[in-house]
Design a protein around this motif. Structure first.
Motif, PDB file in Angstrom:
ATOM      1  N   MET A   1      17.997  52.233 -53.423  1.00 12.42           N
ATOM      2  CA  MET A   1      18.748  52.327 -52.164  1.00 12.42           C
ATOM      3  C   MET A   1      18.148  51.486 -51.043  1.00 12.42           C
ATOM      4  O   MET A   1      18.729  51.389 -49.972  1.00 12.42           O
ATOM      5  N   LEU A   2      16.943  50.902 -51.270  1.00 10.98           N
ATOM      6  CA  LEU A   2      16.231  50.352 -50.110  1.00 10.98           C
ATOM      7  C   LEU A   2      16.129  48.823 -50.105  1.00 10.98           C
ATOM      8  O   LEU A   2      15.592  48.211 -51.030  1.00 10.98           O
ATOM      9  N   PRO A   3      16.634  48.220 -49.026  1.00 10.03           N
ATOM     10  CA  PRO A   3      16.634  46.756 -48.907  1.00 10.03           C
ATOM     11  C   PRO A   3      15.396  46.241 -48.191  1.00 10.03           C
ATOM     12  O   PRO A   3      14.597  47.029 -47.676  1.00 10.03           O
ATOM     13  N   SER A   4      15.236  44.920 -48.139  1.00 10.73           N
ATOM     14  CA  SER A   4      14.186  44.350 -47.299  1.00 10.73           C
ATOM     15  C   SER A   4      14.560  42.932 -46.893  1.00 10.73           C
ATOM     16  O   SER A   4      15.403  42.289 -47.525  1.00 10.73           O
ATOM     17  N   ALA A   5      13.919  42.507 -45.805  1.00  7.44           N
ATOM     18  CA  ALA A   5      14.095  41.131 -45.326  1.00  7.44           C
ATOM     19  C   ALA A   5      12.718  40.578 -45.036  1.00  7.44           C
ATOM     20  O   ALA A   5      11.841  41.317 -44.583  1.00  7.44           O
ATOM     21  N   SER A   6      12.506  39.294 -45.297  1.00  5.70           N
ATOM     22  CA  SER A   6      11.259  38.640 -44.910  1.00  5.70           C
ATOM     23  C   SER A   6      11.620  37.454 -44.034  1.00  5.70           C
ATOM     24  O   SER A   6      12.365  36.569 -44.468  1.00  5.70           O
ATOM     25  N   LEU A   7      11.089  37.473 -42.799  1.00  6.40           N
ATOM     26  CA  LEU A   7      11.534  36.506 -41.791  1.00  6.40           C
ATOM     27  C   LEU A   7      10.440  35.497 -41.467  1.00  6.40           C
ATOM     28  O   LEU A   7       9.251  35.820 -41.506  1.00  6.40           O
ATOM     29  N   SER A   8      10.880  34.293 -41.081  1.00  9.63           N
ATOM     30  CA  SER A   8       9.926  33.263 -40.672  1.00  9.63           C
ATOM     31  C   SER A   8      10.047  32.970 -39.179  1.00  9.63           C
ATOM     32  O   SER A   8       9.463  32.028 -38.673  1.00  9.63           O
TER      33      SER A   8
END
Ligand code: NAD
Length: 369
Positions: A262-269
């Motif tokens: 159920m759990l998403p993620s984002a990795s940002l620059s």
């Protein structure tokens, strides 16, 4: 508008859940009139088998040419030999470095109708909805020296925890920007009682705080936070912390949601909402789970984590807030109305396959006003 996305679906259930995310993007195109163009690249075990490396230079270069990266998962028993010099995980580590993905964002949310799937008591989980921002490209996992040697026959090893003030400032700013848009409270976690890097972290967090007078900054020791996440998780809204603490605490937080699926993620620059540290490098979006070899190829994977990661991509890489909310509301409504994949269903309940859950999300998106 046309948006270009690099798709690296990887191994195990990665391709299964990523396919559903593409299907959901198809329904967003239909509803809002956008075009999504996909650039498919290999990563992980499939790339090792075909190219001898976990990600090729061409695939890395191609990611840089797109506006965002949609990642599935890598790994599996076939590539698990501990003596192997090449591992599927090298692919994601290289991507993080190459794209300078310094801020990893993981929401931890508990759906009301799924509270009973969590190992924690119902009363602890009411109203839990927070995000953890973990520094991703520095700290203990990257600091030098990092080595092992023998002294008089005794084995010794060292890892180095090192941060400079710019590395701390940019990730702490991501925390303040997110907190500004939410409940205006930011918890910054450290171990300032015993670590020099933590004392620097706290000092920088205080300095940045003066730029965000509307946000309350609360410092908390990371070990205390580990307890609070289990005993009173609803006190948190936005958490920011360094790489190792964030790694451990975000996995702990994932458990309270009930299922990895159920759990998403984002990795940002870059720092969303700020002109500072603006990077032209694409952000990367991925479910928090791995390749789940135990259920791969059986239609049992829950696609929601990947689909919610895709919603994060629409919001943060393309500025498509309404479209992102449309996906999130569709999932909220489906889960609250009882739609279940196997991982979130009770033993006696009927459940949907990966593809059926994807279809349900599509029809909800197309039929919702
Ligand atoms: P995992 O996340 O793959 O699976 C843990 C458990 O959760 C399994 O029981 C699995 O069936 C279940 N699960 C995970 N995702 C699910 C989904 N979408 N729907 C339903 N159930 C789901 O973790 P693991 O078993 O420790 O690792 C398996 C492989 O994945 C290993 O090779 C590991 O190195 C790799 N891995 C990769 C990543 C990544 O690609 N970023 C992250 C973690 C683990």
């Amino acid at each position: 508008m046309k948006y270009k996305i690099a798709v690296l679906s990887g191994d195990g259930i990665g391709p299964e859940v990523t396919k559903e995310s593409e299907k959901i993007l198809g329904s967003i195109s239909e509803k809002f009139g956008h075009q999504f163009e996909y650039d498919y690249q290999e990563v992980g075990g499939v790339s090792i088998d075909k190219n001898g490396v976990a990600i090729t230079e061409e695939a890395l270069g191609s990611c840089l040419e797109n506006q965002a990266v949609l990642f599935g998962s890598v790994g599996g028993p076939k590539w698990d030999d501990p003596n192997s010099e090449i591992r599927p995980e090298d692919g994601i580590l290289k991507l993080r470095k190459q794209l300078d993905l310094f801020a990893n964002i993981r929401p931890a949310k508990v759906y009301k109708s799924l509270i009973d799937s969590s190992p924690l008591k119902r009363e602890i989980l009411e109203d839990v909805d927070f995000i953890i921002i973990r520094e991703l490209t520095s700290g203990l996992y990257f600091g030098e020296p990092k080595k092992r040697w023998k002294d008089n026959g005794k084995r010794i090893a060292v890892d180095t925890l090192k941060y400079d003030e710019d590395e701390i400032r940019r990730v702490v700013k991501v925390g303040f920007e997110m907190a500004k848009k939410r409940k205006k409270v930011l918890h910054s976690l450290d171990k300032m009682n015993v670590m020099a890097t933590s004392r620097l972290w706290r000092e920088i967090a205080e300095e940045v705080s003066s730029e965000y007078p509307e946000v309350e900054l609360i410092h908390m020791l990371a070990d205390n936070a580990a307890m609070q996440i289990i005993t009173s998780p609803s006190i948190f809204d936005v958490i920011v912390t360094e790489n190792t603490f964030g790694d451990i605490l975000s996995d702990e937080a994932a458990v309270i949601g009930g299922s990895m699926g159920m759990l998403p993620s984002a990795s940002l620059s870059s720092i969303p909402g700020s002109n500072e540290n603006n990077s032209s490098k694409p952000a990367l979006y991925e479910p928090i789970h791995g390749s789940a070899p135990d259920i791969s190829g059986k239609g049992l994977a829950n696609p929601v984590a990947s689909v919610l990661s895709t919603a994060m991509m629409l919001r943060w890489s393309f500025g498509l807030d309404e479209e992102a909310s449309c996906i999130e509301s569709a999932i909220d409504e489906l889960i609250e109305s009882g739609a279940r994949t196997k991982d979130i269903s009770l033993a006696s309940e009927e459940f949907l396959s990966t593809q059926e859950m994807g279809d349900k999300i599509v029809s909800k998106i197309l039929n919702n006003e």
